[in-house]
Design a protein around this motif. Structure first.
Motif, PDB file in Angstrom:
ATOM      1  N   PRO A   1       0.829  -1.216   0.000  1.00 17.21           N
ATOM      2  CA  PRO A   1       0.000   0.000   0.000  1.00 17.21           C
ATOM      3  C   PRO A   1       0.861   1.262   0.000  1.00 17.21           C
ATOM      4  N   TYR A   2       0.321   2.324  -0.592  1.00 19.74           N
ATOM      5  CA  TYR A   2       1.027   3.606  -0.599  1.00 19.74           C
ATOM      6  C   TYR A   2      -0.007   4.723  -0.637  1.00 19.74           C
ATOM      7  N   ALA A   3       0.345   5.835  -0.023  1.00 22.47           N
ATOM      8  CA  ALA A   3      -0.568   6.979   0.011  1.00 22.47           C
ATOM      9  C   ALA A   3      -0.748   7.526  -1.393  1.00 22.47           C
ATOM     10  N   GLY A   4      -1.976   7.891  -1.746  1.00 25.41           N
ATOM     11  CA  GLY A   4      -2.261   8.417  -3.066  1.00 25.41           C
ATOM     12  C   GLY A   4      -1.839   9.868  -3.205  1.00 25.41           C
ATOM     13  N   VAL A   5      -1.824  10.331  -4.443  1.00 27.77           N
ATOM     14  CA  VAL A   5      -1.411  11.700  -4.728  1.00 27.77           C
ATOM     15  C   VAL A   5      -2.306  12.703  -4.017  1.00 27.77           C
ATOM     16  N   ALA A   6      -3.614  12.479  -4.038  1.00 25.52           N
ATOM     17  CA  ALA A   6      -4.541  13.411  -3.389  1.00 25.52           C
ATOM     18  C   ALA A   6      -4.310  13.454  -1.884  1.00 25.52           C
ATOM     19  N   GLU A   7      -4.074  12.305  -1.280  1.00 25.93           N
ATOM     20  CA  GLU A   7      -3.832  12.260   0.163  1.00 25.93           C
ATOM     21  C   GLU A   7      -2.549  13.001   0.525  1.00 25.93           C
ATOM     22  N   GLN A   8      -1.515  12.828  -0.302  1.00 20.46           N
ATOM     23  CA  GLN A   8      -0.264  13.550  -0.056  1.00 20.46           C
ATOM     24  C   GLN A   8      -0.461  15.055  -0.200  1.00 20.46           C
ATOM     25  N   ARG A   9      -1.243  15.444  -1.199  1.00 21.87           N
ATOM     26  CA  ARG A   9      -1.477  16.868  -1.426  1.00 21.87           C
ATOM     27  C   ARG A   9      -2.188  17.491  -0.228  1.00 21.87           C
ATOM     28  N   VAL A  10      -3.149  16.775   0.319  1.00 23.41           N
ATOM     29  CA  VAL A  10      -3.872  17.284   1.490  1.00 23.41           C
ATOM     30  C   VAL A  10      -2.931  17.378   2.690  1.00 23.41           C
TER      31      VAL A  10
END
Length: 360
Positions: free
Chosen positions: A237-246
């Motif tokens: 699993p890895y954090a998504g782009v949107a989650e990182q942006r937030v």
């Protein structure tokens, strides 16, 4: 707690300087001209608020410190390819009250990629991982810059392989006082793998310059897609782009600094400094390794890994391979892998046919 920054370069120097600015006790570990400059003039840290100098103890290893203290925190900020040598140097250092650093002290891996945590767990009992979001530059011996504002960086922190504890929370509190956001998370690897996908462009930048034009951005998208396919196949699993942006928001915005131009990321800086090594084996090479373990072709990441290592070994200039030439090499690499896969498929199909009784 006293923070011993093992590898006080761009990232380590920025964290060490900010911790010192916040009143924490810091020891810097460096070598060569950088160590000499730190001893002679202190650490000069350039940030959006201005430049400050910090006269901090600077050593080349554990020897000059004698016994380490029970409240020491070892912060490993060398490049991943230098991790084993650092673990060798510090693991057996004695700690006041008994035991060694490897047995008694927390080791915080402040590094790109995901490899150092596994290497450290072979030697150290108490290992912490950090997802490093910290734009910083080694300007010259004794001088580092960190251009982020209003925060210097975002550093997700947690135990390796997973979990949290009071030590992580105490470290996070000190980092928060030093102009960092340091969320304590039980799944730090998920954030590190997300950062790894972004770092797959480090080698591209190092050999062909900034990933800015249409050709370079398109190639990076292919490289990243290859990495995502590998992580998905491996069930990682890895954090998504949107989650990182937030999570990052507008917390770390780059501010131009006089006398401290930001020429590129960590791999670019390795080539500019002529260190002779580069971290590609633990960035693109991590995807290549997982691809081989899980049967996913990774020709683009393998190409970047090979090229980055060649550039470092042969001391080639950073950004000297035209993007168009790199794209041509990438297309050739993909064609070779595709042709090989088609040949394997034909061979398997032929072996599966009923060809009658064996000849005598």
């Amino acid at each position: 707690m006293r923070y011993i920054i093992i590898g006080a370069g761009a990232v380590g120097g920025a964290v060490g300087g900010r911790l010192a600015q916040a009143g924490r006790e810091v020891v810097l570990v460096a070598r060569g001209p950088h160590l000499a400059a730190l001893r002679d003039h202190g650490l000069r840290l350039r940030v959006p608020q201005g430049e400050s100098a910090y006269r901090l103890p600077a050593v080349d290893g554990p020897g000059p410190l004698g016994e380490l203290r029970a409240d020491d925190v070892l912060v490993l900020a060398v490049k991943t390819q230098d991790t084993v040598a650092a673990l060798d140097a510090w693991g057996d250092a004695p700690v006041a009250g008994g035991g060694t650093a490897a047995e008694a002290l927390p080791l915080v891996c402040l590094q790109n990629g995901v490899g150092s945590g596994r290497l450290a767990l072979r030697r150290f009992r108490h290992v912490y991982g950090v997802c490093v979001w910290l734009p910083s530059t080694f300007v010259e011996p004794g001088v580092v810059s960190a251009a982020g504002s209003p925060l210097t960086g975002v550093l997700h922190l947690g135990r390796v392989p997973h979990g949290t504890d009071d030590t992580a929370r105490r470290i996070a509190t000190d980092l928060a006082d030093a102009r960092f956001e340091a969320p304590v998370v039980a799944d730090v690897a998920r954030w590190q793998y997300a950062k790894l996908l972004g770092n797959l462009g480090n080698a591209l930048e190092a050999v062909s310059g900034p990933v800015a034009g249409e050709e370079a951005r398109a190639l990076f998208a292919r490289v990243r897609a290859e990495g995502e396919a590998v992580l998905d196949a491996a069930g990682i699993p890895y954090a998504g782009v949107a989650e990182q942006r937030v999570a990052r928001g507008d917390k770390v915005t780059l501010v131009p600094l006089d006398g401290a131009p930001r020429g590129g990321g960590s791999s670019w800086q390795s080539l500019v400094r002529g260190t002779g090594t580069i971290e590609a084996d633990y960035l693109n090479g991590e995807i290549v390794l997982l691809g081989r373990l899980h049967g996913v072709p990774t020709p683009l990441n393998e190409l970047l890994q090979v090229l980055a290592n060649r550039f470092a070994r042969e001391h080639r200039a950073a950004g000297s391979l035209p993007v168009a030439d790199l794209v041509r090499l990438a297309d050739e690499a993909v064609r070779r892998v595709t042709a090989s896969a088609e040949m394997d498929q034909r061979m398997r199909s032929g072996l599966g046919r009923d060809s009658g009784p064996p000849a005598h």
